[in-house]
Design an enzyme around this catalytic site. Structure first.
Site, short mmCIF file in Angstrom:
data_model
loop_
_atom_site.label_atom_id
_atom_site.label_comp_id
_atom_site.label_asym_id
_atom_site.label_seq_id
_atom_site.Cartn_x
_atom_site.Cartn_y
_atom_site.Cartn_z
N PRO A 241 2.39 -5.81 -8.01
CA PRO A 241 2.99 -5.01 -6.84
C PRO A 241 2.33 -3.93 -6.27
CG PRO A 241 4.84 -5.92 -7.86
CD PRO A 241 3.87 -6.48 -8.34
N ASP A 242 2.16 -3.13 -5.18
CA ASP A 242 2.19 -1.52 -5.26
C ASP A 242 3.43 -1.27 -4.84
OD1 ASP A 242 1.31 -2.36 -2.08
OD2 ASP A 242 2.83 -1.86 -2.62
N ASN B 125 -2.18 4.28 -11.17
CA ASN B 125 -1.98 3.70 -11.85
C ASN B 125 -1.66 4.20 -13.01
OD1 ASN B 125 -2.71 2.36 -9.53
ND2 ASN B 125 -4.16 1.57 -9.48
N CYS C 122 14.08 15.04 -28.25
CA CYS C 122 13.23 15.38 -29.82
C CYS C 122 11.52 15.63 -28.97
CB CYS C 122 13.52 15.15 -31.00
SG CYS C 122 12.98 13.23 -31.15
N GLU D 259 -4.94 0.45 5.23
CA GLU D 259 -4.57 0.58 6.19
C GLU D 259 -5.02 2.08 6.52
OE1 GLU D 259 -0.23 2.13 5.93
OE2 GLU D 259 -0.58 1.98 3.92
N HIS E 117 -0.87 10.04 -13.53
CA HIS E 117 1.05 9.80 -13.48
C HIS E 117 0.81 8.70 -15.14
CE1 HIS E 117 0.56 9.41 -8.56
NE2 HIS E 117 0.64 10.50 -9.41
N1 APR Z 1 -6.23 -4.15 -0.04
C1 APR Z 1 -6.53 -2.26 0.01
N2 APR Z 1 -5.77 -1.70 0.12
C2 APR Z 1 -4.49 -2.13 -0.46
C3 APR Z 1 -4.50 -2.82 -0.70
C4 APR Z 1 -5.63 -4.02 -0.48
N3 APR Z 1 -5.41 -5.33 -1.12
N4 APR Z 1 -2.95 -3.83 -1.34
C5 APR Z 1 -2.22 -2.50 -1.35
N5 APR Z 1 -3.24 -1.76 -0.15
C6 APR Z 1 -2.91 0.09 -0.06
C7 APR Z 1 -1.72 -0.12 0.86
O1 APR Z 1 -1.13 -0.36 1.76
C8 APR Z 1 -1.01 1.17 0.71
O2 APR Z 1 -2.21 2.11 1.85
O3 APR Z 1 -2.65 0.52 -1.37
C9 APR Z 1 -1.86 1.00 -0.83
C10 APR Z 1 -0.39 1.65 -2.30
O4 APR Z 1 0.19 2.57 -1.43
P1 APR Z 1 1.68 2.44 -2.77
O5 APR Z 1 2.18 1.71 -2.14
O6 APR Z 1 2.41 3.93 -2.13
O7 APR Z 1 0.76 2.96 -4.21
P2 APR Z 1 0.04 4.38 -4.53
O8 APR Z 1 -0.37 4.83 -3.14
O9 APR Z 1 -0.47 4.09 -5.85
O10 APR Z 1 1.71 5.08 -4.55
C11 APR Z 1 0.71 6.80 -5.75
O11 APR Z 1 4.02 6.81 -6.08
O12 APR Z 1 5.63 5.65 -6.49
C12 APR Z 1 4.58 6.69 -6.90
O13 APR Z 1 3.56 7.42 -8.97
C13 APR Z 1 3.72 6.69 -7.84
O14 APR Z 1 1.66 6.39 -8.78
C14 APR Z 1 2.34 5.44 -7.59
C15 APR Z 1 2.23 7.08 -6.43
#
Ligand code: APR
Length: 305
Positions: A45-46, A120, A150, A263, A139
């Site tokens: 999951p994102d 990622n 330590c 988006e 990250h």
């Molecule tokens: N295809 C295209 N875009 C996608 C897909 C997909 N299959 N699935 C998700 N997305 C898009 C979402 O719409 C969103 O704009 O990817 C983006 C994911 O955004 P986040 O969930 O915020 O992930 P990320 O940008 O990697 O977060 C950055 O936030 O919490 C911290 O350290 C963590 O590295 C992470 C950082």
């Protein structure tokens, strides 16, 4: 930018025009910037997608706010939510790279990848075959772990076992010298003999960049690569977290920037040569590969993983 403004570099704002630009040999130093969106198709999951994102599903862990799971000061008080999550996120055989990862590996194989900056922590870029010297894990990653007190590195196998059991690993190194007792590492003090001396006992944390920590030094030393790019591809990121989110605006004027994302994010659409491939990144990448004549090669490389 409204559609009336003609692009400066591309013939038009489309993936076909990007493919022509690459086929004409005008893109030799491609910089790719990725986020969690390129791994959702792998089953990871994102963070911020409304229903499926991790932050929408951490409520069960009674966190003050979702990001606390990656906050260093919160981790010190309560490491259990992170380790509950780590069990799901820990890289292992169950996740395989997506078509988007493989497309980036194809760019590297063709000598076109100047640098990949990823946010990622799933290490899927390495598994897709992208050379390590072309990857900046901005990250950090689960590749190594250490004591937050330590700083002693913690054994990888012990870490994997702890994570699998959902347990919080503790540092087994000798306790740091207490003021005044004169004992310290390397002076033969009781802590050094690996014997029953007092243990550090500090919390162990993977080398993931938590909120409140600085990014790895190789991120900052690689930043000039973005201004050297002649094409920038941004995939699967909300561009919510700085300093990573500053990278796309470091592309030189006139350099085409392509966004493969569900988006529109960041300042995409404000430059004459911005191309927005909105939608699923794997589909967008497949469309670009087809226009490049690389579609068969891409699918074969993905199947061969
Ligand atoms: N295809 C295209 N875009 C996608 C897909 C997909 N299959 N699935 C998700 N997305 C898009 C979402 O719409 C969103 O704009 O990817 C983006 C994911 O955004 P986040 O969930 O915020 O992930 P990320 O940008 O990697 O977060 C950055 O936030 O919490 C911290 O350290 C963590 O590295 C992470 C950082």
């Amino acid at each position: 930018i409204d559609d009336a403004t003609p692009p400066e570099t591309l013939s038009e704002r489309s993936l076909d025009a990007v493919a022509d630009f690459i086929k004409a040999g005008k893109a030799r130093r491609i910089v790719v910037l990725t986020g969690a969106g390129i791994s959702t198709a792998a089953g990871i999951p994102d963070f911020r997608s409304p229903d499926t994102g991790l932050y929408a599903n951490l409520a069960a862990l009674d966190l003050p706010e979702p990001e606390a799971v990656f906050d260093l000061s919160f981790f010190r008080t309560n490491p259990r939510p992170f380790y509950a999550l780590a069990k799901d996120l820990y890289p292992g055989a169950r996740y395989r790279p997506t078509v988007s990862h493989v497309f980036i590996a194809l760019l590297a194989r063709k000598g076109l990848l100047h640098m990949l900056f990823t946010q990622n922590i799933d290490c899927l870029e390495r598994e897709a075959g992208i050379p390590a010297d072309r990857i900046i894990e901005a990250h950090g990653s689960f590749a190594a772990q250490r004591c937050i007190e330590c700083k002693r590195e913690f054994d990888g196998e012990k870490m994997r076992a702890s994570v699998a059991r959902g347990e919080v690993p503790r540092c087994e190194g000798p306790a740091a010298p207490r003021d005044g007792d004169g004992h310290g590492p390397g002076d033969g003090g009781e802590g050094d003999k690996g014997g029953a001396g007092p243990r550090c006992g500090g919390l162990v944390k993977p080398d993931i960049v938590f909120f409140g920590e600085s990014l790895p030094s190789d991120f900052f030393s690689a930043i000039p690569r973005v201004s050297e790019a002649d094409l920038v591809l941004v995939m699967g990121t909300s561009l919510q977290v700085r300093p990573f989110a500053n990278l796309p605006s470091m592309a030189a004027e006139g350099v085409p920037r392509v966004l493969f994302n569900l988006e529109r994010v960041g300042d995409f659409g404000t430059r004459a040569d911005d191309v927005l491939a909105l939608g699923d990144c794997d589909s967008g990448v497949r469309r670009l590969a087809a226009a490049l004549g690389w579609r068969e090669e891409l699918e074969a490389a993905w199947r061969a993983l």
